[in-house]
Scaffold this active site. Structure first.
Site, mmCIF file in Angstrom:
data_model
loop_
_atom_site.group_PDB
_atom_site.id
_atom_site.type_symbol
_atom_site.label_atom_id
_atom_site.label_comp_id
_atom_site.label_asym_id
_atom_site.label_seq_id
_atom_site.Cartn_x
_atom_site.Cartn_y
_atom_site.Cartn_z
ATOM 1 N N GLY A 1 -20.507 2.099 7.537
ATOM 2 C CA GLY A 1 -21.421 2.571 6.505
ATOM 3 C C GLY A 1 -21.985 1.419 5.695
ATOM 4 N N GLY B 1 -24.382 0.357 1.806
ATOM 5 C CA GLY B 1 -24.899 0.766 0.504
ATOM 6 C C GLY B 1 -23.918 1.479 -0.394
ATOM 7 N N SER B 2 -22.610 1.241 -0.227
ATOM 8 C CA SER B 2 -21.564 1.884 -1.031
ATOM 9 C C SER B 2 -21.507 3.389 -0.838
ATOM 10 C CB SER B 2 -21.739 1.569 -2.530
ATOM 11 O OG SER B 2 -21.563 0.195 -2.762
ATOM 12 N N GLY C 1 -20.157 6.704 0.133
ATOM 13 C CA GLY C 1 -18.835 7.232 0.423
ATOM 14 C C GLY C 1 -17.686 6.358 -0.044
ATOM 15 N N ARG D 1 -26.389 -9.568 8.223
ATOM 16 C CA ARG D 1 -27.818 -9.300 8.002
ATOM 17 C C ARG D 1 -28.231 -9.851 6.652
ATOM 18 N NH1 ARG D 1 -27.259 -5.551 4.045
ATOM 19 N NH2 ARG D 1 -25.458 -4.151 4.169
#
Length: 424
Positions: free
Chosen positions: A155, A157-158, A160, A280
């Protein structure tokens, strides 16, 4: 002469326009391959050629790139989204173009595998366990000891991610992750890890060179939503070197070292501890902060590598750049938001941007999607930039009317009042 094209696999809502601008600045013709191009408003606004294709299908992507090569000289293939970056590496190898090692990217994007490799190489990381169900989550947390952090094994973007300080918070977040509310990018697997306490830092790397280190201030727990990002972080020479050394150690452990990498750490009582490695470019306003702070255009220099050119990472100046994210304090309907023009006029402010329009429903998910705007400022010193930012942000405000309660929907006349919020 055949037009040289830069192929982008998917776009990016925040930094996608920077890729378009940088590509054109290098004399390249940007083309985007996307499963849903309508997600990226700038594609139509910038008149970008788009090919609609299933970007999860490597054969379909290879076919479309082959068709494009009959018209254009494909100078390079890249992406800004982590989810397709391994695919980019496979395409680059297929077409004999510079690009990331797809196997290394795939290993890195699985946070559990990433931690196994970092631990094997002796890189300092928090204690961790992998869990597939609530029972395993509970036993893992008991072994590690509270507080723990729960996060999806795959995952960004924080999304969950939550700090769990006791068994009740643990059960609540486990139910959220496994109960159908969370959108999984892979099979449901939960990483349970020790909460490494200390200041948070993020190192930007291009190739094998650390470009700079920023620090992020988060909102209140139990969530990890960045409110303010300071570039460069106020560090001593020794602290800077220790963070850089640990960050570079991650590259060797994970088989990285081509193109951009971002390493996230916390400075604990034992020194720097690696929280996460991203193979990235960092999104959001990070490229702008680096350019304001050091004069280095990360996106342009990345694209140079993509097309086989040599990048230039030399600093041309030194400033402090800070981003303040604008975050709502409640769910509801955004009545109005303004002050952007006044804030942008403050000397030293580089950018003010709102992501939402009035009458937009606000439903907080406690990740990057909660951010409704930002202000970026820069100056020669940290104190001066903080003062500029405080003045600019103080000119911005908005009003959110909470959603009606069940009682109000049934006809009660006592409606909740809207909340005017200064963006402080």
């Amino acid at each position: 002469m055949t037009t040289r094209a830069l192929i982008m696999i998917e776009g990016h809502r925040r930094i996608g326009p920077l890729f378009v601008e940088a590509a054109r600045g290098l004399g390249l013709y940007p083309i985007t391959l996307s499963a849903d191009p309508d997600r990226y408003e700038y594609l139509s606004a910038e008149h970008i050629e788009v090919v609609r294709v299933d970007t999860d299908n490597l054969d379909a992507l290879s076919h479309e790139c082959s068709l494009l090569s009959a018209t254009y000289q494909i100078a390079g293939i890249t992406a800004a989204e982590e989810e397709v970056y391994a695919t980019v590496g496979k395409l680059c190898r297929h077409f004999n173009l510079p690009g990331p090692n797809p196997a290394s990217v795939e290993r890195c994007c699985d946070k559990f595998v990433q931690r196994q490799l970092l631990a094997k190489a002796g890189v300092p990381i928090p204690a961790y366990r992998l869990a597939a169900n609530a029972t395993e989550v509970e036993s893992s947390a008991a072994e590690i000891g509270f507080p723990v952090v729960l996060k999806p094994a795959v995952g960004t973007g924080s999304s969950g991610v939550r700090l769990c300080r006791d068994v009740d918070e643990l059960a609540e977040h486990t139910n959220y992750l496994l109960g159908g509310d969370h959108t999984w990018l892979s099979s449901p697997r939960i990483l349970v890890e020790e909460f490494a306490q200390g200041a948070y830092y993020s190192a930007d790397i291009m190739g094998n060179e650390v470009i700079g280190i920023c620090t992020v201030e988060f909102g209140p727990p139990p969530h990890f939503l960045g409110r303010k990002c300071i570039y460069p972080a106020p560090l001593s020479d020794d602290e800077d070197k220790r963070i850089a050394d640990v960050s570079l150690g991650c590259l060797q452990a994970l088989g990285l070292g081509w193109g951009p990498t971002n390493v996230q750490l916390r400075w604990t009582k034992c020194g720097p501890v690696v929280i996460e490695v991203n193979p990235r470019l960092t999104g959001g306003t990070n490229p702008q902060r680096v350019q304001l702070a050091y004069g280095i255009d990360l996106v342009t220099e990345h694209i140079k590598l993509v097309i086989g050119d040599k990048c230039n990472l030399r600093r041309t100046h030194s400033q402090t750049a800070i981003t303040q994210h604008l975050l709502p304090d409640r769910d509801g309907i955004l009545d109005w938001i303004d002050g952007d023009i006044r804030a942008a006029a403050v000397p030293g402010v580089a950018e003010v941007k709102f992501y939402v329009e009035p009458k937009t429903p606000i439903v907080r998910k406690w990740d990057y999607t909660d951010i409704i705007g930002h202000v970026v400022a820069a100056s020669p010193s940290l104190a001066q930039t903080e003062a500029i930012l405080q003045r600019a942000v103080g000119l911005i405000g908005w009003s959110v009317t909470p959603f009606p309660t069940e009682q109000e929907q049934s006809g009660s006349p006592h409606l909740s009042a809207p909340a005017w919020v200064p963006a402080r």
